[in-house]
Every structure is written in C-alpha cells, then in structure tokens.
Design a protein around this motif. Sequence first.
Motif, PDB file in Angstrom:
ATOM      1  N   ARG A  78     -34.992  28.982  35.254  1.00 49.84           N
ATOM      2  CA  ARG A  78     -33.780  29.650  35.746  1.00 49.84           C
ATOM      3  C   ARG A  78     -33.273  30.743  34.787  1.00 49.84           C
ATOM      4  O   ARG A  78     -33.030  31.866  35.221  1.00 49.84           O
ATOM      5  CB  ARG A  78     -32.697  28.619  36.033  1.00 49.84           C
ATOM      6  N   PRO A  79     -33.142  30.502  33.476  1.00 48.39           N
ATOM      7  CA  PRO A  79     -32.679  31.585  32.586  1.00 48.39           C
ATOM      8  C   PRO A  79     -33.657  32.762  32.535  1.00 48.39           C
ATOM      9  O   PRO A  79     -33.239  33.909  32.476  1.00 48.39           O
ATOM     10  CB  PRO A  79     -32.569  30.916  31.210  1.00 48.39           C
ATOM     11  N   ALA A  80     -34.948  32.470  32.588  1.00 51.10           N
ATOM     12  CA  ALA A  80     -35.933  33.555  32.551  1.00 51.10           C
ATOM     13  C   ALA A  80     -35.816  34.426  33.794  1.00 51.10           C
ATOM     14  O   ALA A  80     -35.893  35.654  33.715  1.00 51.10           O
ATOM     15  CB  ALA A  80     -37.344  32.980  32.433  1.00 51.10           C
ATOM     16  N   ARG A 124     -33.127  34.852  35.626  1.00 50.26           N
ATOM     17  CA  ARG A 124     -31.873  35.614  35.522  1.00 50.26           C
ATOM     18  C   ARG A 124     -32.022  36.779  34.547  1.00 50.26           C
ATOM     19  O   ARG A 124     -31.573  37.895  34.823  1.00 50.26           O
ATOM     20  CB  ARG A 124     -30.735  34.693  35.093  1.00 50.26           C
ATOM     21  N   GLN A 125     -32.672  36.530  33.412  1.00 55.05           N
ATOM     22  CA  GLN A 125     -32.855  37.594  32.431  1.00 55.05           C
ATOM     23  C   GLN A 125     -33.747  38.688  33.000  1.00 55.05           C
ATOM     24  O   GLN A 125     -33.453  39.870  32.845  1.00 55.05           O
ATOM     25  CB  GLN A 125     -33.468  37.029  31.150  1.00 55.05           C
ATOM     26  N   LEU A 126     -34.805  38.312  33.669  1.00 61.22           N
ATOM     27  CA  LEU A 126     -35.696  39.291  34.286  1.00 61.22           C
ATOM     28  C   LEU A 126     -34.952  40.103  35.332  1.00 61.22           C
ATOM     29  O   LEU A 126     -35.112  41.325  35.409  1.00 61.22           O
ATOM     30  CB  LEU A 126     -36.894  38.574  34.917  1.00 61.22           C
ATOM     31  N   ASP A 127     -34.100  39.461  36.097  1.00 64.45           N
ATOM     32  CA  ASP A 127     -33.306  40.158  37.105  1.00 64.45           C
ATOM     33  C   ASP A 127     -32.386  41.188  36.442  1.00 64.45           C
ATOM     34  O   ASP A 127     -32.271  42.322  36.918  1.00 64.45           O
ATOM     35  CB  ASP A 127     -32.490  39.144  37.909  1.00 64.45           C
ATOM     36  N   ARG A 128     -31.764  40.800  35.328  1.00 61.53           N
ATOM     37  CA  ARG A 128     -30.892  41.746  34.609  1.00 61.53           C
ATOM     38  C   ARG A 128     -31.696  42.938  34.101  1.00 61.53           C
ATOM     39  O   ARG A 128     -31.252  44.082  34.186  1.00 61.53           O
ATOM     40  CB  ARG A 128     -30.183  41.053  33.449  1.00 61.53           C
ATOM     41  N   HIS A 129     -32.905  42.680  33.597  1.00 57.22           N
ATOM     42  CA  HIS A 129     -33.742  43.769  33.094  1.00 57.22           C
ATOM     43  C   HIS A 129     -34.158  44.712  34.218  1.00 57.22           C
ATOM     44  O   HIS A 129     -34.177  45.930  34.030  1.00 57.22           O
ATOM     45  CB  HIS A 129     -34.977  43.223  32.381  1.00 57.22           C
ATOM     46  N   SER A 181     -31.278  46.855  35.024  1.00 59.70           N
ATOM     47  CA  SER A 181     -31.077  47.824  33.949  1.00 59.70           C
ATOM     48  C   SER A 181     -32.086  48.967  34.055  1.00 59.70           C
ATOM     49  O   SER A 181     -31.729  50.139  33.912  1.00 59.70           O
ATOM     50  CB  SER A 181     -31.213  47.119  32.597  1.00 59.70           C
ATOM     51  N   GLN A 228     -40.685  39.405  38.627  1.00 59.45           N
ATOM     52  CA  GLN A 228     -39.469  38.794  39.176  1.00 59.45           C
ATOM     53  C   GLN A 228     -39.773  38.108  40.500  1.00 59.45           C
ATOM     54  O   GLN A 228     -39.309  36.991  40.749  1.00 59.45           O
ATOM     55  CB  GLN A 228     -38.392  39.853  39.369  1.00 59.45           C
TER      56      GLN A 228
END
Length: 118
Positions: free
Chosen positions: A24-26, A28-33, A36, A92
């Motif tokens: 789950r955190p990975a 979310r982080q990939l989604d943010r990247h 960006s 993603q």
Amino acid sequence: AKMAAGSGPGARELFAEGLLQFLRPAVRQLDRHVHSVRSGMDRAGAHTKPSPELCRINEDQKVALDLDPYVKKLLNARRRVVLVNNILQNAQERLRRLNHSVAKETVRRRAMLEAGGY
C-alpha cells in the motif's frame, strides 16, 4: 499443527494482510511520483517553445544566435520525461492490479474462514 508449520489458512490470511500492508505505501508513493511527473511535464511543455520576447531579442542581435541546439536539448529532455512517465504508469498499473488481487484473495479467504466456523 498446520498453523504452527505456517501453512494453514490463518498463516495465509496473515501473509496476505502483511503483503497488502507492505504494498500500500509503495503504491501511494508511486502514485504521487506519477502525478509529480505529469505536472512537471505540463510545466515543461509550456516552456519548450522560445518566448516571443526571446525571439524578438534574437532577431535584434547583430550576431544570429542559433537556438536549434537548445530546442533539441529541451525536446530530448521532454522525450526522456515522457519515457520515465510511461515506465512509472506501467509500474503503477501493475502494483494496482497486484493490490487488487491481494485484496480480492484476502476477502475470499476471510469468507472461507468465516464459513468454516473459525
């Protein structure tokens, strides 16, 4: 005995939950990247053409300034950003599908456990 050996339904359920919590955190982080990179591409797209002021200054110069190499560099940079964006989107999507599969399996196993009276 099966639970102690780590191969029972409870162990699988625990593993599925742990895997889901791990991914789950990975995701979310990939989604943010990805977001960006997309916003950066939008900003870069607005700046890949020389401004009218720069063109006017260039025309006013006695020595002609060749902007083609710089435009080519910008276009090359944009191509690389698009490539990285595509890679991030593919990763993603794979993580999203994996997350969905893990969640689906978790629900299925939970239902099996509840039906079995555990």
